[in-house]
Design a protein around this motif. Sequence first.
Motif, PDB file in Angstrom:
ATOM      1  N   CYS A  79       4.124   1.644   1.394  1.00  0.00           N
ATOM      2  CA  CYS A  79       4.605   1.292   2.738  1.00  0.00           C
ATOM      3  C   CYS A  79       3.571   1.599   3.820  1.00  0.00           C
ATOM      4  O   CYS A  79       2.970   2.668   3.838  1.00  0.00           O
ATOM      5  CB  CYS A  79       5.886   2.076   3.016  1.00  0.00           C
ATOM      6  N   CYS A  82       5.305  -0.638   8.937  1.00  0.00           N
ATOM      7  CA  CYS A  82       5.247  -1.699   9.951  1.00  0.00           C
ATOM      8  C   CYS A  82       6.591  -1.884  10.643  1.00  0.00           C
ATOM      9  O   CYS A  82       6.668  -2.393  11.751  1.00  0.00           O
ATOM     10  CB  CYS A  82       4.797  -3.001   9.303  1.00  0.00           C
ATOM     11  N   CYS A 139       8.940  -7.565   3.657  1.00  0.00           N
ATOM     12  CA  CYS A 139       7.918  -6.527   3.436  1.00  0.00           C
ATOM     13  C   CYS A 139       6.550  -7.137   3.088  1.00  0.00           C
ATOM     14  O   CYS A 139       6.420  -7.848   2.092  1.00  0.00           O
ATOM     15  CB  CYS A 139       8.371  -5.604   2.300  1.00  0.00           C
ATOM     16  N   ILE A 143       7.257  -4.461  -1.407  1.00  0.00           N
ATOM     17  CA  ILE A 143       8.105  -3.430  -2.022  1.00  0.00           C
ATOM     18  C   ILE A 143       9.488  -4.045  -2.193  1.00  0.00           C
ATOM     19  O   ILE A 143      10.044  -4.596  -1.243  1.00  0.00           O
ATOM     20  CB  ILE A 143       8.198  -2.177  -1.118  1.00  0.00           C
TER      21      ILE A 143
HETATM   22  S1  SF4 Z   1       8.532  -3.862   5.608  1.00  0.00           S
HETATM   23 FE1  SF4 Z   1       7.523  -2.830   3.851  1.00  0.00          FE
HETATM   24  S2  SF4 Z   1       5.641  -1.993   4.701  1.00  0.00           S
HETATM   25 FE2  SF4 Z   1       6.938  -2.489   6.460  1.00  0.00          FE
HETATM   26  S3  SF4 Z   1       8.070  -0.563   6.923  1.00  0.00           S
HETATM   27 FE3  SF4 Z   1       9.370  -1.749   5.526  1.00  0.00          FE
HETATM   28  S4  SF4 Z   1       8.804  -1.037   3.467  1.00  0.00           S
HETATM   29 FE4  SF4 Z   1       7.182  -0.365   4.839  1.00  0.00          FE
END
Ligand code: SF4
Length: 233
Positions: A79, A82, A139, A143
């Motif tokens: 992650c 974002c 995402c 993920i």
């Molecule tokens: S969209 Fe993906 S990268 Fe962005 S905060 Fe959520 S889990 Fe994290």
Amino acid sequence: MITLLGIEKVVPRLEDLALLLPMLATVGAGQLLSGYNTLYGGPRQPDEADGPEEFHVVLLDNRRTALLAQTEQRDALHCIRCGACLNVCPVYRHVGGHTYATTYPGPIGGVITPPLRGWQDWIHLSYCSSLCGACTDACPVKIDLAHHLLRNRHTAARLKPSWWQKIAFRLFAPIANSRALWMLVTRGGRLGQTFHGLIRGTRLDPAYCWTRTRDLPPIAKHSFKEWWRKQRK
Ligand code: SF4
């Protein structure tokens, strides 16, 4: 200068920032690059005009290596924070990002907070999802959040329930299985909500952690069956 960061924030090479920085800004805020980025190259060198005299980097583990050891869940550490999953989530769009007082809000918070901060105290976050999969689609680092939330629920099902959970489910089961009891409790709830305004947001309020910052949604005035009966009359 002291920099404090989780171990998952380390990227292998400086060139990788060329991908990650614009990705974070674009997916999180719809910008090509975020408004502020700071690059430090370590302590000031003798031939440099400014910069920190000392430079310390503190890498925090805080159970991240335990999460890394979980082969099916470790990709949650990819992650980049974002916030895209939070913005598209039908639950968090209504309740707000910091409703549950966690450092990491939204679907990714529901995935990583229980393993990082303790299953017993934080597993409820994994239930704060409709499992619609919008977070997974949004995402940028792919993920599979909906899958992880479901997996957390499997883990929760194997945990020993706390005393209040045992009592709550013992009470809930007969109520949910009896229409008459369900109606009685719902009517009691409506009545309770009428008087709830007197203690709302105070320490006497059993729903204090929710109502100190927001309203408790009212229970519907009629059940569907009552409404239907009324329409037919
Ligand atoms: S969209 Fe993906 S990268 Fe962005 S905060 Fe959520 S889990 Fe994290």
